[in-house]
Motif scaffolding. Sequence first.
Motif, mmCIF file in Angstrom:
data_model
loop_
_atom_site.group_PDB
_atom_site.id
_atom_site.type_symbol
_atom_site.label_atom_id
_atom_site.label_comp_id
_atom_site.label_asym_id
_atom_site.label_seq_id
_atom_site.Cartn_x
_atom_site.Cartn_y
_atom_site.Cartn_z
ATOM 1 N N LEU A 219 65.156 11.953 17.622
ATOM 2 C CA LEU A 219 65.124 10.498 17.499
ATOM 3 C C LEU A 219 65.775 9.898 18.741
ATOM 4 O O LEU A 219 66.938 10.193 19.041
ATOM 5 N N ALA A 220 65.024 9.061 19.456
ATOM 6 C CA ALA A 220 65.532 8.372 20.647
ATOM 7 C C ALA A 220 65.755 6.900 20.305
ATOM 8 O O ALA A 220 64.847 6.242 19.784
ATOM 9 N N VAL A 221 66.942 6.389 20.620
ATOM 10 C CA VAL A 221 67.308 5.013 20.292
ATOM 11 C C VAL A 221 67.703 4.299 21.573
ATOM 12 O O VAL A 221 68.683 4.682 22.223
ATOM 13 N N PRO A 222 66.958 3.240 21.969
ATOM 14 C CA PRO A 222 67.321 2.527 23.191
ATOM 15 C C PRO A 222 68.620 1.753 23.004
ATOM 16 O O PRO A 222 68.923 1.290 21.899
ATOM 17 N N ASP A 223 69.377 1.624 24.098
ATOM 18 C CA ASP A 223 70.670 0.947 24.038
ATOM 19 C C ASP A 223 70.620 -0.342 24.856
ATOM 20 O O ASP A 223 69.791 -0.496 25.755
ATOM 21 N N GLU A 224 71.563 -1.252 24.555
ATOM 22 C CA GLU A 224 71.590 -2.536 25.242
ATOM 23 C C GLU A 224 71.856 -2.397 26.735
ATOM 24 O O GLU A 224 71.518 -3.281 27.521
ATOM 25 N N ASP A 225 72.471 -1.295 27.161
ATOM 26 C CA ASP A 225 72.782 -1.123 28.586
ATOM 27 C C ASP A 225 71.597 -0.586 29.379
ATOM 28 O O ASP A 225 71.722 -0.266 30.565
ATOM 29 N N GLY A 226 70.432 -0.494 28.728
ATOM 30 C CA GLY A 226 69.250 0.037 29.389
ATOM 31 C C GLY A 226 69.136 1.538 29.305
ATOM 32 O O GLY A 226 68.176 2.115 29.816
ATOM 33 N N GLY A 227 70.103 2.163 28.669
ATOM 34 C CA GLY A 227 70.071 3.599 28.480
ATOM 35 C C GLY A 227 69.474 3.975 27.142
ATOM 36 O O GLY A 227 68.837 3.162 26.460
ATOM 37 N N VAL A 228 69.706 5.223 26.745
ATOM 38 C CA VAL A 228 69.110 5.721 25.515
ATOM 39 C C VAL A 228 70.044 6.747 24.886
ATOM 40 O O VAL A 228 70.731 7.493 25.590
ATOM 41 N N HIS A 277 59.599 12.722 26.125
ATOM 42 C CA HIS A 277 58.552 11.876 25.578
ATOM 43 C C HIS A 277 59.112 10.828 24.617
ATOM 44 O O HIS A 277 58.730 9.651 24.671
ATOM 45 N N ALA A 278 60.015 11.223 23.743
ATOM 46 C CA ALA A 278 60.608 10.254 22.811
ATOM 47 C C ALA A 278 61.409 9.202 23.564
ATOM 48 O O ALA A 278 61.346 8.004 23.234
ATOM 49 N N CYS A 279 62.152 9.627 24.582
ATOM 50 C CA CYS A 279 62.947 8.663 25.358
ATOM 51 C C CYS A 279 62.051 7.691 26.109
ATOM 52 O O CYS A 279 62.349 6.485 26.189
ATOM 53 N N LEU A 280 60.972 8.180 26.699
ATOM 54 C CA LEU A 280 60.050 7.303 27.404
ATOM 55 C C LEU A 280 59.493 6.228 26.485
ATOM 56 O O LEU A 280 59.435 5.034 26.846
ATOM 57 N N LEU A 281 59.086 6.625 25.296
ATOM 58 C CA LEU A 281 58.517 5.662 24.358
ATOM 59 C C LEU A 281 59.569 4.671 23.877
ATOM 60 O O LEU A 281 59.285 3.477 23.710
ATOM 61 N N ALA A 282 60.784 5.139 23.640
ATOM 62 C CA ALA A 282 61.843 4.243 23.179
ATOM 63 C C ALA A 282 62.178 3.203 24.253
ATOM 64 O O ALA A 282 62.359 2.003 23.946
ATOM 65 N N LEU A 283 62.253 3.627 25.499
ATOM 66 C CA LEU A 283 62.568 2.688 26.579
ATOM 67 C C LEU A 283 61.405 1.731 26.835
ATOM 68 O O LEU A 283 61.613 0.563 27.182
ATOM 69 N N ARG A 284 60.164 2.203 26.676
ATOM 70 C CA ARG A 284 59.004 1.334 26.892
ATOM 71 C C ARG A 284 58.878 0.284 25.785
ATOM 72 O O ARG A 284 58.583 -0.890 26.060
ATOM 73 N N THR A 285 59.097 0.675 24.541
ATOM 74 C CA THR A 285 58.887 -0.238 23.412
ATOM 75 C C THR A 285 60.136 -1.021 23.018
ATOM 76 O O THR A 285 60.036 -2.028 22.312
ATOM 77 N N GLY A 286 61.307 -0.533 23.447
ATOM 78 C CA GLY A 286 62.545 -1.165 22.993
ATOM 79 C C GLY A 286 62.859 -0.892 21.541
ATOM 80 O O GLY A 286 63.697 -1.573 20.944
ATOM 81 N N ARG A 287 62.237 0.111 20.967
ATOM 82 C CA ARG A 287 62.427 0.475 19.553
ATOM 83 C C ARG A 287 62.814 1.948 19.461
ATOM 84 O O ARG A 287 62.425 2.759 20.314
ATOM 85 N N PRO A 288 63.565 2.328 18.413
ATOM 86 C CA PRO A 288 63.804 3.757 18.192
ATOM 87 C C PRO A 288 62.471 4.483 17.968
ATOM 88 O O PRO A 288 61.564 3.936 17.325
ATOM 89 N N VAL A 289 62.375 5.684 18.487
ATOM 90 C CA VAL A 289 61.150 6.473 18.350
ATOM 91 C C VAL A 289 61.502 7.856 17.849
ATOM 92 O O VAL A 289 62.359 8.538 18.423
ATOM 93 N N LYS A 290 60.831 8.259 16.794
ATOM 94 C CA LYS A 290 61.013 9.592 16.225
ATOM 95 C C LYS A 290 59.772 10.420 16.520
ATOM 96 O O LYS A 290 58.641 9.936 16.403
ATOM 97 N N MET A 291 59.999 11.678 16.910
ATOM 98 C CA MET A 291 58.897 12.610 17.090
ATOM 99 C C MET A 291 59.194 13.886 16.319
ATOM 100 O O MET A 291 60.300 14.421 16.412
ATOM 101 N N VAL A 292 58.213 14.338 15.550
ATOM 102 C CA VAL A 292 58.318 15.590 14.801
ATOM 103 C C VAL A 292 56.996 16.334 14.963
ATOM 104 O O VAL A 292 55.949 15.821 14.582
#
Length: 799
Positions: A219-228, A277-292
Amino acid sequence: MATRATKTTDTTWLRPTGTPGGIGESAPRPDGTLKVTGEFAYSSDMWHEDMLWGRLLRAPLAHAEIVSLDTTEALALSGVHAVLTYEDLPAPVRHYGLEIQDTPVLARDRVRHHGEPVALVAADHPEIARRAAALIRVEYRELPVVTDESSATAPGAPVLHPDREDPHAPHVPHPNILHRQPVLRGDAEAAAARADVIVRGDYEFGMQDQAFLGPESGLAVPDEDGGVDLYVATQWLHSDLRQIAPVLGLPEERVRMTLAGVGGAFGGREDLSMQIHACLLALRTGRPVKMVYDRFESFFGHVHRHPARLHYEHGATRDGRLTHVRCRIVLDGGAYASTSAAVVGNAASLALGPYAVEDVALEALALYTNNPPCGAMRGFGAVQACFAYEAQMDKVAAELGLDPVEFRRINAMEQGTVMPTGQRVDSPAPVAELLRRVKARPLPPAEPWRSEGADGPDIRLLPGGLSNTTHGEGVVRGVGYAVGIKNVGFSEGFDDYSTARVRLEVLGGEPVATVHTAMAEVGQGGVTVHTQIARTELGVQRVALRPADTAIGSAGSTSASRQTYVTGGAVREACVQVRAEVLARGRRRFGDRHPAWSGPGLGLDGGKVVTAEGEVLAAVADILGEEAVEQEVEWRHRPTRPFDRHSGQGDGHVQYSFAAHRAVVDVDTELGLVRVVELACAQDVGKAMNPQAVVGQIQGGTVQGLGMALMEEILVDPATAQVRNPSFTDYLIPTILDTPELPVDVLELADPHAPYGLRGAGEAPTLSATPAVLAAVRAATGLALTRTPVRPEHLTGSG
């Protein structure tokens, strides 16, 4: 500030602790109850209220040019939030890899193996993501496939990595050879002239899967500082971080990683899977992204054990002394490098097995092919070699008319033996004793199915089991032996270290220790051992473990049987320093009240400072009060050196481990069915830190070796390099019905260079289990059986 320690600080005196759960006891796992009750949270169980689901599109071909790629239909599907291709990657760095950065995050102009990631989708629901991935239109132009050494090195063969830049490139004779390591010692040609018998053999080892039960997930969760923030099942948090951050275009401190529950690994999680891949999607969408990954995708989403072809020549005198060994090992590394170079080094340096031979000429190499990428798996190159050299030992013994165990014992290495790499074995090497122990064990009763009841055979004890295919007709028993050698820890000059932070404080009037490392707990039991070390060294009962994350320095990979040695060593050193600080504070506060404070021989036991005679001087709570003592150390074992690229000489390994097996099998020679009746193991572990866990590790490795002997193999079409059996329906692994009796004889011969004298234990039994089973099947059938796994058609002459 971290303190660097390069070797264990010996405890001058340690009172035998009355605190339960210390070193040498079978302390229960802190995660055990949750796992057996189904309440443990694995990475695939993670949830976030507003999360999206990620999905990959994978290539259906093993080698092809990407002519066109159209994401229009996928983006138009309701519920889809992002579709990414190679051109959408945010940073100039678009490749990753454990040792060589040759793996593209997403394929650009061509794919090099079946299942390579091509595009990436984020959607509201996993089914929408799956449908969207299927709507991505990709046009491919098939290219010729490279599948083995002959096709990889033939004139005009496609060069899979024409722009490769890696340190091994200057040492290989062809660009499709990833790495080559010779080992030359003495004069094998002259020694061959002195041999009374020379035995040669060609062997083939199939591609094995780690088959862990928990699929790749995170699970990748974007952060307010632009990180993840990434919560993931992995074997090496800091290695993942080193590869992920450059692809995201972020500094490492803005990619924060926490270990989520890991459902097994066996090497298959050393490489990245869904992390980037999960981090890329989380940073692109600004939403948490889960991959299984589902099970089908998991077979494409991680590396496998290298399949191998091995040629061996052994010479011996009439009295059973080996004169020389010549061999060649070819490992199929697949499309990308992963850890293939290190696997080559292991295979080459351990290719002779645990035997003393003066004259050696061998080489090991790994290929780039269009087959699935291969990398780390339990045993790491030593498994393939052990299968071949143990078959050779049986053949030479038969040629000389010697008992196969006695022949091995005549040639067994011992402490002081010089390896073919020139490294002297400077700790116990009880190879002959391990063999003696497994052979001396009483054999199980013959035809056990006949004694189970008066109503006829107990078919559960027959080859084929509950399939009810035989009632004992044509069943023959065989007994076989094998012994193996495995290195412990990272080798060849790798800067192998681990970081640990230990804190001791008083909570509720009782001293409590907190241990923090980045060690990945993948089922090996490190979390148990760390609490045992803290209880032993600090004399406290209550020990808390902080979650593994990148807020502390690296613990290295949970692989190479190294974590108890290296991270355990770091935890021990941190505890030793904490204890020293507590005693120093006690001396400053109470030293003038008792003469014992000014002398040596003080220890911590049961939350008190005690003398060697058991006299209590003070309570730790009185010394610390509301303060805490905390120490962080970066601990290294003794150094290693790279092997010379031309001769293979060098002190490349930290430590060696040894295991021997005796296999007893019943074979239905008419139907080609095998039942392993017993697989007994004797192994030296140096120090059984947790005896029950040690036995569990040995039994687990043994069953994994059994699977490789008789059933486990990823089948790849030789014409197309496409995987034919990516599921547990068609890729078979042993179940409880296939598991024989697994008696274990544990030796504890301390390695003086290791913390507590311990020796890495998890991998060695995987080596010798496979050839022992094959030797037993050969004894039952009289067949040569030069390939593993053995299938029914190999035993009946039908294939």
